[in-house]
Design a protein around this motif. Structure first.
Motif, PDB file in Angstrom:
ATOM      1  N   GLU A 197       7.986   8.772   3.212  1.00  0.00           N
ATOM      2  CA  GLU A 197       9.516   8.633   3.375  1.00  0.00           C
ATOM      3  C   GLU A 197       9.862   8.832   4.668  1.00  0.00           C
ATOM      4  O   GLU A 197      10.729   8.135   5.323  1.00  0.00           O
ATOM      5  CB  GLU A 197      10.035   9.872   2.412  1.00  0.00           C
ATOM      6  N   LYS A 198       9.327   9.722   5.527  1.00  0.00           N
ATOM      7  CA  LYS A 198       9.724  10.112   6.575  1.00  0.00           C
ATOM      8  C   LYS A 198       9.092   8.945   7.643  1.00  0.00           C
ATOM      9  O   LYS A 198       9.991   8.371   8.734  1.00  0.00           O
ATOM     10  CB  LYS A 198       8.833  11.378   7.287  1.00  0.00           C
TER      11      LYS A 198
ATOM     12  N   GLY B  99      10.838   5.704  -2.157  1.00  0.00           N
ATOM     13  CA  GLY B  99       9.715   6.180  -2.985  1.00  0.00           C
ATOM     14  C   GLY B  99      10.152   7.518  -3.802  1.00  0.00           C
ATOM     15  O   GLY B  99       9.739   7.842  -4.672  1.00  0.00           O
ATOM     16  N   CYS B 100      10.937   8.154  -2.917  1.00  0.00           N
ATOM     17  CA  CYS B 100      11.585   9.445  -3.330  1.00  0.00           C
ATOM     18  C   CYS B 100      13.099   9.347  -3.520  1.00  0.00           C
ATOM     19  O   CYS B 100      13.710   9.685  -4.390  1.00  0.00           O
ATOM     20  CB  CYS B 100      11.355  10.437  -2.502  1.00  0.00           C
ATOM     21  N   ASN B 101      13.760   8.705  -2.444  1.00  0.00           N
ATOM     22  CA  ASN B 101      15.003   8.722  -2.500  1.00  0.00           C
ATOM     23  C   ASN B 101      15.735   7.137  -2.353  1.00  0.00           C
ATOM     24  O   ASN B 101      14.908   6.379  -1.835  1.00  0.00           O
ATOM     25  CB  ASN B 101      15.638   9.502  -1.314  1.00  0.00           C
ATOM     26  N   ARG B 102      17.095   6.876  -2.688  1.00  0.00           N
ATOM     27  CA  ARG B 102      17.467   5.559  -2.619  1.00  0.00           C
ATOM     28  C   ARG B 102      18.401   5.699  -1.197  1.00  0.00           C
ATOM     29  O   ARG B 102      19.123   6.953  -0.880  1.00  0.00           O
ATOM     30  CB  ARG B 102      18.356   5.196  -3.560  1.00  0.00           C
ATOM     31  N   PHE B 103      18.569   4.810  -0.522  1.00  0.00           N
ATOM     32  CA  PHE B 103      19.124   4.655   0.627  1.00  0.00           C
ATOM     33  C   PHE B 103      20.055   3.198   0.968  1.00  0.00           C
ATOM     34  O   PHE B 103      19.895   2.356   0.177  1.00  0.00           O
ATOM     35  CB  PHE B 103      18.368   4.678   1.900  1.00  0.00           C
TER      36      PHE B 103
ATOM     37  N   SER C 140       0.756  -1.294  -0.142  1.00  0.00           N
ATOM     38  CA  SER C 140       0.044  -0.143  -0.085  1.00  0.00           C
ATOM     39  C   SER C 140       0.807   1.359  -0.037  1.00  0.00           C
ATOM     40  O   SER C 140       0.598   2.135   0.976  1.00  0.00           O
ATOM     41  CB  SER C 140      -1.000  -0.043   1.310  1.00  0.00           C
ATOM     42  N   PRO C 141       1.593   1.523  -1.151  1.00  0.00           N
ATOM     43  CA  PRO C 141       2.420   2.732  -1.179  1.00  0.00           C
ATOM     44  C   PRO C 141       1.631   3.921  -1.481  1.00  0.00           C
ATOM     45  O   PRO C 141       0.516   3.707  -1.998  1.00  0.00           O
ATOM     46  CB  PRO C 141       3.697   2.256  -2.212  1.00  0.00           C
ATOM     47  N   ALA C 142       2.307   4.931  -1.157  1.00  0.00           N
ATOM     48  CA  ALA C 142       1.676   6.292  -1.835  1.00  0.00           C
ATOM     49  C   ALA C 142       1.573   6.146  -3.305  1.00  0.00           C
ATOM     50  O   ALA C 142       2.501   5.657  -4.058  1.00  0.00           O
ATOM     51  CB  ALA C 142       2.338   7.630  -1.390  1.00  0.00           C
ATOM     52  N   ASP C 143       0.614   6.999  -3.893  1.00  0.00           N
ATOM     53  CA  ASP C 143       0.472   6.886  -5.394  1.00  0.00           C
ATOM     54  C   ASP C 143       1.671   7.473  -5.911  1.00  0.00           C
ATOM     55  O   ASP C 143       2.365   8.282  -5.554  1.00  0.00           O
ATOM     56  CB  ASP C 143      -0.752   7.833  -5.606  1.00  0.00           C
TER      57      ASP C 143
ATOM     58  N   ASP D 177       3.008  15.699  -0.920  1.00  0.00           N
ATOM     59  CA  ASP D 177       3.084  15.558   0.396  1.00  0.00           C
ATOM     60  C   ASP D 177       2.775  13.932   1.147  1.00  0.00           C
ATOM     61  O   ASP D 177       3.393  13.651   1.969  1.00  0.00           O
ATOM     62  CB  ASP D 177       1.641  16.395   1.131  1.00  0.00           C
ATOM     63  N   ALA D 178       2.033  13.263   0.284  1.00  0.00           N
ATOM     64  CA  ALA D 178       1.991  11.834   0.718  1.00  0.00           C
ATOM     65  C   ALA D 178       3.103  11.203   0.624  1.00  0.00           C
ATOM     66  O   ALA D 178       3.605  10.517   1.358  1.00  0.00           O
ATOM     67  CB  ALA D 178       0.900  11.222  -0.216  1.00  0.00           C
ATOM     68  N   ALA D 179       3.937  11.375  -0.468  1.00  0.00           N
ATOM     69  CA  ALA D 179       5.102  10.751  -0.669  1.00  0.00           C
ATOM     70  C   ALA D 179       6.185  11.140   0.369  1.00  0.00           C
ATOM     71  O   ALA D 179       7.221  10.303   1.054  1.00  0.00           O
ATOM     72  CB  ALA D 179       5.709  11.162  -1.946  1.00  0.00           C
TER      73      ALA D 179
END
Length: 282
Positions: free
Chosen positions: A130-131, A94-98, A72-75, A124-126
């Motif tokens: 991430e946080k 979903g935004c950044n690689r770690f 169930s990830p953010a769109d 904002d959802a993404a």
């Protein structure tokens, strides 16, 4: 193991004349205006082995050599989590690689995050997702793992994150290479972008090395992969193209671990070093 001995690699055993004629047309296109000459092909017999489907569950138990995607990830996002051997963890919010490290002892699992890219999220959802992922990974104390799901929990047993298994099955997939281990580093260049890797049915594998087409077979068992020796056409291209082709085939021969996460593929050796990186061909 693949060991080149000259620019006309002795590993190349050649293949049937019909395949060579088709390969010649592709090579003339790939090498552009370079002076390309065809060498005589020699026929060979390649044993084909049917691969089993690679799953997210390590056959020896534990999270090593498994890949997961957030349930169930953010769109518009595709958060992932990949556990490589030797305690190396990587993934995406979903935004950044770690990257980071992991340790496991029975049901106990601890994750220590390291460097992360710093791209801005697109919603904002993404950003909130991430946080939550970063905060939660730092609190992981145990894991509940099945063949299809991975539930990460804190020290009180509270569920933090739930991931679905990413299958390691490669049958019928085609990949564009974007990185090759050349011995000192994983190289990405205009030359690597010409390389391909195609997994057929019944354990067959084919590809383009930048100058020559090759074929062989592979077996896949629970994320562990093994390639046969490759048969190849014997064309001549510019020295840098030929050198990269040698190193590409050597990297494939060294690969033993499959890590597939969404549209990305990493083939690593038994020490966890990336040998070939690729993205799913459109």
């Amino acid at each position: 193991m693949y060991t080149p001995t000259s620019s006309h690699r002795t590993l190349r055993r050649g293949i049937a004349a019909g395949f060579a004629l088709l390969a010649l047309a592709g090579v003339l296109t790939a090498c552009g205006g370079d002076d390309v000459t065809a060498d005589k092909d020699r026929s060979t017999t390649t044993t084909t082995a049917k691969p089993s489907s690679g799953g997210a569950t390590n056959p020896t138990g534990g999270v090593a050599r498994t890949s997961w995607k957030l349930a169930s990830p953010a769109d518009g996002t595709d958060p992932t989590l990949d556990f490589a051997p030797e305690g190396i963890v990587s993934g995406s919010t979903g935004c950044n690689r770690f990257n980071g490290t992991w340790t496991e002892d029975g049901d106990s699992l601890k994750i220590a995050l390291g460097p992360m890219t710093q791209m801005a999220c697109t919603s904002d959802a993404a950003t909130q997702q991430e946080k939550s992922i970063i905060d939660s990974l730092g609190k992981v104390a145990s894991a509940e793992q099945t063949a299809t799901t991975l539930v990460l929990k804190d020290s009180d047993g509270k569920e933090l994150l739930t991931y679905d298994a990413v299958t390691g099955d490669l049958q019928g997939t085609s990949w564009k290479v974007n990185g090759v281990n050349t011995g000192n580093a994983v190289e990405t260049s205009a030359l690597t972008e010409a390389l391909t890797l195609d997994f057929g049915t019944e354990g067959s594998v084919t590809g383009f090395g930048g100058c020559n087409n090759f074929r062989g077979s592979y077996t896949l068992e629970g994320g562990v992969i093994s390639f046969s020796e490759f048969a190849s056409t014997e064309m001549s291209c510019e020295p840098d193209v030929m050198e990269l082709e040698d190193k590409y085939l050597a990297a494939l021969a060294a690969a033993s671990v499959v890590e597939r996460s969404g549209n990305t593929l990493n083939l690593r050796d038994d020490k966890g070093a990336t040998q070939v990186a690729a993205t799913l061909a459109g």
